[in-house]
Scaffold this motif. Structure first.
Motif, PDB file in Angstrom:
ATOM      1  N   ILE A 104      58.986  27.874  43.598  1.00  0.00           N
ATOM      2  CA  ILE A 104      59.007  29.331  43.466  1.00  0.00           C
ATOM      3  C   ILE A 104      57.812  29.895  44.245  1.00  0.00           C
ATOM      4  CG2 ILE A 104      58.973  31.270  41.861  1.00  0.00           C
ATOM      5  CD1 ILE A 104      59.877  29.367  39.660  1.00  0.00           C
ATOM      6  N   PRO A 105      58.031  30.756  45.217  1.00  0.00           N
ATOM      7  CA  PRO A 105      56.917  31.228  46.069  1.00  0.00           C
ATOM      8  C   PRO A 105      56.065  32.309  45.408  1.00  0.00           C
ATOM      9  CG  PRO A 105      58.948  32.244  46.790  1.00  0.00           C
ATOM     10  CD  PRO A 105      59.329  31.286  45.681  1.00  0.00           C
ATOM     11  N   VAL A 106      55.540  32.022  44.218  1.00  0.00           N
ATOM     12  CA  VAL A 106      54.819  33.051  43.475  1.00  0.00           C
ATOM     13  C   VAL A 106      53.430  33.302  44.056  1.00  0.00           C
ATOM     14  CG1 VAL A 106      53.956  31.393  41.756  1.00  0.00           C
ATOM     15  CG2 VAL A 106      54.154  33.808  41.162  1.00  0.00           C
ATOM     16  N   LEU A 162      47.129  32.158  38.716  1.00  0.00           N
ATOM     17  CA  LEU A 162      47.878  33.416  38.818  1.00  0.00           C
ATOM     18  C   LEU A 162      47.025  34.613  38.386  1.00  0.00           C
ATOM     19  CD1 LEU A 162      51.397  32.392  37.433  1.00  0.00           C
ATOM     20  CD2 LEU A 162      50.635  32.546  39.808  1.00  0.00           C
ATOM     21  N   THR A 163      46.216  34.435  37.360  1.00  0.00           N
ATOM     22  CA  THR A 163      45.339  35.517  36.905  1.00  0.00           C
ATOM     23  C   THR A 163      44.364  35.914  37.997  1.00  0.00           C
ATOM     24  OG1 THR A 163      45.477  34.661  34.637  1.00  0.00           O
ATOM     25  CG2 THR A 163      43.714  36.225  35.106  1.00  0.00           C
ATOM     26  N   ALA A 164      43.780  34.932  38.657  1.00  0.00           N
ATOM     27  CA  ALA A 164      42.841  35.222  39.747  1.00  0.00           C
ATOM     28  C   ALA A 164      43.525  35.985  40.862  1.00  0.00           C
ATOM     29  CB  ALA A 164      42.243  33.917  40.268  1.00  0.00           C
ATOM     30  N   LEU A 165      44.694  35.545  41.256  1.00  0.00           N
ATOM     31  CA  LEU A 165      45.430  36.210  42.338  1.00  0.00           C
ATOM     32  C   LEU A 165      45.904  37.601  41.924  1.00  0.00           C
ATOM     33  CD1 LEU A 165      47.468  33.111  43.444  1.00  0.00           C
ATOM     34  CD2 LEU A 165      46.155  34.509  45.037  1.00  0.00           C
ATOM     35  N   GLY A 166      46.372  37.718  40.693  1.00  0.00           N
ATOM     36  CA  GLY A 166      46.952  38.973  40.256  1.00  0.00           C
ATOM     37  C   GLY A 166      45.943  40.066  39.984  1.00  0.00           C
ATOM     38  N   PHE A 167      44.741  39.687  39.530  1.00  0.00           N
ATOM     39  CA  PHE A 167      43.772  40.696  39.104  1.00  0.00           C
ATOM     40  C   PHE A 167      42.466  40.657  39.880  1.00  0.00           C
ATOM     41  CE2 PHE A 167      46.433  39.729  35.371  1.00  0.00           C
ATOM     42  CZ  PHE A 167      47.013  40.977  35.194  1.00  0.00           C
ATOM     43  N   SER A 197      53.447  39.801  49.199  1.00  0.00           N
ATOM     44  CA  SER A 197      54.532  40.749  48.930  1.00  0.00           C
ATOM     45  C   SER A 197      54.134  41.863  47.976  1.00  0.00           C
ATOM     46  CB  SER A 197      55.744  40.000  48.367  1.00  0.00           C
ATOM     47  OG  SER A 197      56.182  38.998  49.245  1.00  0.00           O
ATOM     48  N   PHE A 198      53.295  41.566  46.982  1.00  0.00           N
ATOM     49  CA  PHE A 198      52.902  42.547  45.982  1.00  0.00           C
ATOM     50  C   PHE A 198      51.497  43.087  46.224  1.00  0.00           C
ATOM     51  CE2 PHE A 198      55.656  39.691  43.104  1.00  0.00           C
ATOM     52  CZ  PHE A 198      56.826  40.290  43.587  1.00  0.00           C
TER      53      PHE A 198
END
Length: 432
Positions: free
Chosen positions: A139-141, A212-217, A148-149
């Motif tokens: 999954i390319p998250v 994911l937390t590091a990347l997202g926030f 993308s986001f």
């Protein structure tokens, strides 16, 4: 070395490493067309040189010490799929970045534990560090969050991040069997390791969520700060009670930003409403929800582990390297990552599921209700089954929204009641 060939050293010949070789051998021409150059394995390294891995390795040079790959001038990049947060994996990646040798890794424990330091080396030397395969397999998250986001301020990143746990919970629901029986079956089918601790205790999912937390926030990964609970305590009875209440139990990794800027970060089994898309994600599949201010909610679903999906993510990172993608590892320069303020039990508000085993004696419900009242916890629904003066019976409660701190305090008091046997089983009701 010819200019039209991108040569790599591959450290680790387990499931993922062998999968990388298979993909590069099977799709050599297609990958060359997409990358603009041929990608070729030159050197390999693993602990056991003589083991048959089911793939032809005769064309590759064997390297006894994987760290030597970092200094090999013939190599354009190093792929690390050995695993482990320290030891040879850390030494190889660190040495390669210092030598300005690009790195692709599938090592979630390494990035969750040492990601800031390694990303700092990447920034200082201008050397790419890529780890798409470290989270959710094919999954390319990572790419989605980093690219993308990128125009959104994210409110939450959450989902099912461990296929082993998802398979076990799915089979428990379908068959009514208990945890240990289904775990044994998962091991026999190869879905769980001989030592399944990292999976069933939530550590694997927590490593992934930290990234994911590091990347997202835009925060520094902080694995030690995370609340982690696995699925060992989830019983077949809990699965049935959840279904009766209209929920399914899933091990979720959740990172979300509160109104005051604090960040919730936890891995734990939760009750998901049957109508929520995550409730329908079964077996070994993973799913990640991303909630952004302009894009809304998007869900990415796929196989989160295994030879093919994880190796595909490694090869995708290699293609990006050949194309010249040299963006920062966590989406922003490491110096711009901030130290998060993590939410504590007093900040977290949710509905909760409580499962109590009690002696069927007069007054037990009144005692439990009084404690919940004293901690400002309001009951929404209750299930009570059976009457047996000789054996404990189950009482299941769901609550209206309450503070985690109040639930924790109430459960500590309830556990002290003479009529209560064992510790209460507590899980959040997830409505996000």
């Amino acid at each position: 070395m010819t200019a039209d060939t991108f040569r790599i050293g591959l450290a680790g010949l387990g499931t993922v490493g062998v999968g990388v070789i298979k993909i590069l051998q099977t799709h050599a021409d297609m990958i060359a067309a997409r990358a603009g150059r041929k990608i070729e394995v030159l050197a390999i390294s693993a602990r056991d040189q003589g083991r048959d891995r089911g793939v032809d390795l005769s064309a590759y040079e064997w390297t006894e010490n994987p760290e030597r790959m970092a200094g090999d001038p013939r190599l354009d990049a190093v792929v690390e799929v050995m695993g482990g947060s320290d030891g040879p994996a850390l030494s190889l990646v660190e040495t390669a970045l210092k030598a300005r040798k690009p790195v692709v890794t599938a090592n979630k424990a390494l990035i969750a534990t040492h990601g800031v330091r390694l990303a700092g080396l990447s920034d200082q030397t201008g050397t790419p560090l890529k780890f798409e395969a470290a989270v959710a397999g094919g999954i390319p998250v990572i790419k989605a969050l980093r690219e993308s986001f990128a125009g959104n301020r994210l409110n939450a990143v959450y989902g099912i991040l461990n296929g082993t746990c998802n398979y076990i919970l799915t089979e428990m629901r379908r068959t009514g069997r208990n945890f240990l029986d289904v775990l044994e079956e998962a091991q026999a089918k190869g879905y769980a390791e001989a030592d399944p601790t990292f999976d069933i205790d939530g550590i694997d999912a927590a490593h992934k969520l930290s990234i994911l937390t590091a990347l997202g926030f835009g925060v520094k990964p902080d694995f030690p700060a995370m609340k982690i609970a696995g699925i060992r305590h989830v019983s077949a009875g809990d699965i049935d009670h959840a279904a009766e209440l209209g929920y399914r139990i899933k091990l979720l990794g959740v990172a979300r930003r509160l109104d005051d800027g604090k960040i919730v970060q936890s891995v734990e089994p939760c009750l998901v409403p049957e109508g929520h898309p995550l409730a329908a994600v079964d077996d070994v599949f993973n799913a990640v929800f991303v909630d952004g201010d302009f894009m809304g909610k998007e869900m990415l679903v796929g196989r989160g582990a295994g030879e093919g999906p994880t190796a595909s993510a490694v090869v995708a990172d290699l293609i990006d390297l050949v194309r010249g993608d040299r963006g920062p590892s966590f989406g922003v320069p490491v110096d711009d990552l901030v130290t998060a303020t993590w939410a504590g039990p007093a900040d977290i508000i949710s509905g909760f599921y409580l499962h109590l085993n009690v002696l069927d004696k007069p007054g037990v419900l009144a005692a439990v209700s009084a404690i919940l009242r004293d901690y400002n916890v309001s009951v929404e629904a209750m299930i009570q089954r059976g009457r047996n003066p000789d054996q404990p019976v189950s009482i299941v409660l769901t609550t209206h929204e309450a503070r985690q701190a109040d639930i924790d305090g109430a459960c500590a008091e309830i556990a002290k009641l003479p009529q209560v046997t064992g510790s209460p089983c507590v899980m959040k009701l997830i409505e996000i």
